[in-house]
Write an enzyme that holds these catalytic residues in place. Structure first.
Site, PDB file in Angstrom:
ATOM      1  N   GLY A   1     -37.357 -50.799  14.087  1.00  0.00           N
ATOM      2  CA  GLY A   1     -37.782 -51.808  15.066  1.00  0.00           C
ATOM      3  C   GLY A   1     -39.281 -51.768  15.273  1.00  0.00           C
ATOM      4  N   ALA A   2     -40.010 -51.748  14.138  1.00  0.00           N
ATOM      5  CA  ALA A   2     -41.461 -51.556  14.206  1.00  0.00           C
ATOM      6  C   ALA A   2     -42.220 -52.863  14.370  1.00  0.00           C
ATOM      7  CB  ALA A   2     -41.940 -50.839  12.938  1.00  0.00           C
TER       8      ALA A   2
ATOM      9  N   ARG B   1     -42.524 -55.156  16.674  1.00  0.00           N
ATOM     10  CA  ARG B   1     -43.204 -55.541  17.923  1.00  0.00           C
ATOM     11  C   ARG B   1     -42.989 -54.484  18.992  1.00  0.00           C
ATOM     12  NH1 ARG B   1     -38.605 -58.264  20.342  1.00  0.00           N
ATOM     13  NH2 ARG B   1     -37.278 -58.853  18.619  1.00  0.00           N
TER      14      ARG B   1
ATOM     15  N   VAL C   1     -30.208 -52.036  11.520  1.00  0.00           N
ATOM     16  CA  VAL C   1     -29.799 -50.634  11.656  1.00  0.00           C
ATOM     17  C   VAL C   1     -28.310 -50.486  11.984  1.00  0.00           C
ATOM     18  CG1 VAL C   1     -32.094 -49.741  12.249  1.00  0.00           C
ATOM     19  CG2 VAL C   1     -30.535 -50.491  14.093  1.00  0.00           C
TER      20      VAL C   1
ATOM     21  N   ASN D   1     -36.267 -46.291  17.064  1.00  0.00           N
ATOM     22  CA  ASN D   1     -36.773 -47.093  18.181  1.00  0.00           C
ATOM     23  C   ASN D   1     -36.026 -48.418  18.375  1.00  0.00           C
ATOM     24  OD1 ASN D   1     -39.055 -48.222  20.034  1.00  0.00           O
ATOM     25  ND2 ASN D   1     -38.958 -49.653  18.314  1.00  0.00           N
TER      26      ASN D   1
ATOM     27  N   SER E   1     -33.751 -44.268  27.470  1.00  0.00           N
ATOM     28  CA  SER E   1     -34.286 -45.091  28.560  1.00  0.00           C
ATOM     29  C   SER E   1     -33.992 -44.393  29.876  1.00  0.00           C
ATOM     30  CB  SER E   1     -33.600 -46.465  28.561  1.00  0.00           C
ATOM     31  OG  SER E   1     -33.848 -47.132  29.787  1.00  0.00           O
TER      32      SER E   1
ATOM     33  N   TYR F   1     -25.906 -51.331  28.260  1.00  0.00           N
ATOM     34  CA  TYR F   1     -27.192 -50.798  27.788  1.00  0.00           C
ATOM     35  C   TYR F   1     -27.353 -49.341  28.225  1.00  0.00           C
ATOM     36  CZ  TYR F   1     -32.298 -50.427  27.283  1.00  0.00           C
ATOM     37  OH  TYR F   1     -33.573 -50.026  26.941  1.00  0.00           O
TER      38      TYR F   1
ATOM     39  N   LYS G   1     -27.738 -45.799  26.069  1.00  0.00           N
ATOM     40  CA  LYS G   1     -28.903 -44.913  26.165  1.00  0.00           C
ATOM     41  C   LYS G   1     -28.486 -43.511  26.622  1.00  0.00           C
ATOM     42  CE  LYS G   1     -31.928 -47.829  24.660  1.00  0.00           C
ATOM     43  NZ  LYS G   1     -32.615 -47.613  23.393  1.00  0.00           N
TER      44      LYS G   1
ATOM     45  N   ILE H   1     -41.612 -50.782  30.576  1.00  0.00           N
ATOM     46  CA  ILE H   1     -42.741 -50.886  29.642  1.00  0.00           C
ATOM     47  C   ILE H   1     -42.959 -52.368  29.305  1.00  0.00           C
ATOM     48  CG2 ILE H   1     -43.666 -50.128  27.408  1.00  0.00           C
ATOM     49  CD1 ILE H   1     -43.038 -47.743  29.279  1.00  0.00           C
TER      50      ILE H   1
HETATM   51  P1  NAP Z   1     -38.661 -55.361  21.821  1.00  0.00           P
HETATM   52  O1  NAP Z   1     -40.058 -55.753  22.106  1.00  0.00           O
HETATM   53  O2  NAP Z   1     -37.560 -56.303  22.143  1.00  0.00           O
HETATM   54  O3  NAP Z   1     -38.560 -54.926  20.276  1.00  0.00           O
HETATM   55  C1  NAP Z   1     -37.332 -54.524  19.765  1.00  0.00           C
HETATM   56  C2  NAP Z   1     -37.497 -54.134  18.312  1.00  0.00           C
HETATM   57  O4  NAP Z   1     -36.207 -53.706  17.827  1.00  0.00           O
HETATM   58  C3  NAP Z   1     -37.965 -55.270  17.454  1.00  0.00           C
HETATM   59  O5  NAP Z   1     -38.942 -54.785  16.570  1.00  0.00           O
HETATM   60  C4  NAP Z   1     -36.704 -55.677  16.681  1.00  0.00           C
HETATM   61  O6  NAP Z   1     -36.994 -56.087  15.362  1.00  0.00           O
HETATM   62  C5  NAP Z   1     -35.970 -54.375  16.601  1.00  0.00           C
HETATM   63  N1  NAP Z   1     -34.536 -54.573  16.387  1.00  0.00           N
HETATM   64  C6  NAP Z   1     -33.646 -55.192  17.194  1.00  0.00           C
HETATM   65  N2  NAP Z   1     -32.428 -55.188  16.616  1.00  0.00           N
HETATM   66  C7  NAP Z   1     -32.574 -54.552  15.424  1.00  0.00           C
HETATM   67  C8  NAP Z   1     -31.682 -54.226  14.369  1.00  0.00           C
HETATM   68  N3  NAP Z   1     -30.385 -54.580  14.416  1.00  0.00           N
HETATM   69  N4  NAP Z   1     -32.167 -53.547  13.302  1.00  0.00           N
HETATM   70  C9  NAP Z   1     -33.474 -53.194  13.235  1.00  0.00           C
HETATM   71  N5  NAP Z   1     -34.360 -53.488  14.188  1.00  0.00           N
HETATM   72  C10 NAP Z   1     -33.905 -54.152  15.271  1.00  0.00           C
HETATM   73  O7  NAP Z   1     -38.279 -54.003  22.571  1.00  0.00           O
HETATM   74  P2  NAP Z   1     -39.164 -52.766  23.113  1.00  0.00           P
HETATM   75  O8  NAP Z   1     -39.377 -52.966  24.548  1.00  0.00           O
HETATM   76  O9  NAP Z   1     -40.318 -52.519  22.207  1.00  0.00           O
HETATM   77  O10 NAP Z   1     -38.071 -51.615  22.964  1.00  0.00           O
HETATM   78  C11 NAP Z   1     -38.119 -50.614  21.952  1.00  0.00           C
HETATM   79  C12 NAP Z   1     -37.138 -49.519  22.330  1.00  0.00           C
HETATM   80  O11 NAP Z   1     -37.504 -48.955  23.587  1.00  0.00           O
HETATM   81  C13 NAP Z   1     -35.689 -50.000  22.498  1.00  0.00           C
HETATM   82  O12 NAP Z   1     -34.797 -49.029  22.001  1.00  0.00           O
HETATM   83  C14 NAP Z   1     -35.544 -50.141  24.004  1.00  0.00           C
HETATM   84  O13 NAP Z   1     -34.200 -50.022  24.421  1.00  0.00           O
HETATM   85  C15 NAP Z   1     -36.407 -48.975  24.474  1.00  0.00           C
HETATM   86  N6  NAP Z   1     -36.872 -49.114  25.865  1.00  0.00           N
HETATM   87  C16 NAP Z   1     -37.661 -50.158  26.251  1.00  0.00           C
HETATM   88  C17 NAP Z   1     -38.079 -50.245  27.576  1.00  0.00           C
HETATM   89  C18 NAP Z   1     -38.950 -51.361  28.102  1.00  0.00           C
HETATM   90  O14 NAP Z   1     -39.141 -51.438  29.346  1.00  0.00           O
HETATM   91  N7  NAP Z   1     -39.517 -52.210  27.257  1.00  0.00           N
HETATM   92  C19 NAP Z   1     -37.679 -49.271  28.490  1.00  0.00           C
HETATM   93  C20 NAP Z   1     -36.875 -48.223  28.055  1.00  0.00           C
HETATM   94  C21 NAP Z   1     -36.482 -48.159  26.732  1.00  0.00           C
HETATM   95  P3  NAP Z   1     -36.691 -57.567  14.789  1.00  0.00           P
HETATM   96  O15 NAP Z   1     -37.451 -58.520  15.674  1.00  0.00           O
HETATM   97  O16 NAP Z   1     -37.202 -57.510  13.399  1.00  0.00           O
HETATM   98  O17 NAP Z   1     -35.210 -57.769  14.877  1.00  0.00           O
END
Ligand code: NAP
Length: 247
Positions: free
Chosen positions: A12-13, A15, A64, A90, A142, A155, A159, A188
């Site tokens: 998930g690199a 974005r 994934v 990620n 998370s 969710y 986690k 975040i």
């Molecule tokens: P995001 O901006 O929505 O990005 C999610 C990433 O995951 C995207 O690069 C997406 O790639 C990829 N992804 C989704 N489904 C996928 C799949 N089936 N196979 C491979 N890649 C996949 O989310 P983020 O906020 O950066 O979150 C990253 C991680 O941190 C997640 O695990 C999230 O649960 C965790 N997290 C986030 C927060 C927050 O507040 N943002 C808080 C706690 C934990 P594509 O676009 O190519 O599908």
């Protein structure tokens, strides 16, 4: 440099947090493998940016949650790089909804990406890492997986599962020289949280001792620590990156 020539896979690199982790690892000398699922253009743009800055990056597509696609991804890594030093699990999705309103299809999708996807990559990575008796696996959990939240039953369940998998995998893989840790971010600023209501975000920030929203770089710095030799005697841990959010 801290990660000179280390081979690092970030899922998930394309974005958000994964993008920032990839940039930071590459900036510290790693060869980063940028996994994406649907955002091919964004992933390639990131690889081009890293390379333009003198870093090493390549992209690889895999959903994934698909065992077949994950197998293909690891086949590619074995062929191109022969080994894997760091896996950052990620990739994740969020579909907030009250449990009573959640369609079964959402349950399946969230479980498949967040939990099964983490397992799929961790298991394949461990097979590669055990051959050289070293490696570092970092799983994205998370704060919700530790303390829960209304509207995030599924969710939060995934986690909490990631944290559980991390502790058991650390015990199983420790004798093979592999550390396994988790990072538990709070709120975040990424596209993922666009779906949360502004009042809810404001409340979370108010409940945070540091009185600000987290940035992807805040998480990336902890992942860098867990990817490097600075954390060689750290395993089975979940490190909160939440600005001391009182829940
Ligand atoms: P995001 O901006 O929505 O990005 C999610 C990433 O995951 C995207 O690069 C997406 O790639 C990829 N992804 C989704 N489904 C996928 C799949 N089936 N196979 C491979 N890649 C996949 O989310 P983020 O906020 O950066 O979150 C990253 C991680 O941190 C997640 O695990 C999230 O649960 C965790 N997290 C986030 C927060 C927050 O507040 N943002 C808080 C706690 C934990 P594509 O676009 O190519 O599908």
């Amino acid at each position: 440099m801290m990660l000179q020539d280390k081979i690092c896979l970030v899922t998930g690199a394309s974005r958000g947090i994964g993008r920032e982790i990839s940039r930071l690892l590459a900036g510290n000398g790693a060869q980063v493998i940028l996994n994406y699922n649907s955002s091919a253009t964004a992933a390639q743009k990131l690889a081009d940016e890293i390379i333009a800055e003198g870093g090493k990056a390549t992209t690889v597509k895999a959903d994934v949650s698909s065992r077949e696609e994950v197998d293909e991804m690891f086949k590619f890594i074995r062929k191109e790089f022969k080994r894997l030093d760091v896996l950052v699990n990620n990739a994740g999705i969020l579909r907030d909804n009250l449990m009573l309103m959640t369609p079964d299809s959402d349950y399946d999708a969230i479980m498949d990406v967040n939990l099964k996807g983490t397992y799929n990559c961790m298991q394949r990575a461990a097979k590669m890492m055990m051959r050289k008796q070293s490696g570092k696996i970092i799983n994205m959990a998370s704060i919700i997986g530790r303390y829960g939240n209304a509207g995030q039953v599924v969710y939060g369940g995934t986690k909490a599962g990631v944290i559980g998998m991390t502790m058991s995998a650390a015990k199983e893989l420790g004798p093979l020289g592999i550390t396994v840790n988790a990072v538990a971010p709070g709120l975040i600023e990424t596209e993922m949280i666009d779906q949360l209501k502004d009042e809810f975000k404001a409340k979370l920030i108010d409940n945070t001792a540091l009185k600000r929203i987290g940035k992807p770089i805040d998480v990336a710095r902890v992942v860098l620590f867990l990817s490097s030799e600075l954390s060689d005697y750290v395993s089975g841990q979940t490190i909160g990156v939440d600005g001391c959010q009182v829940v």
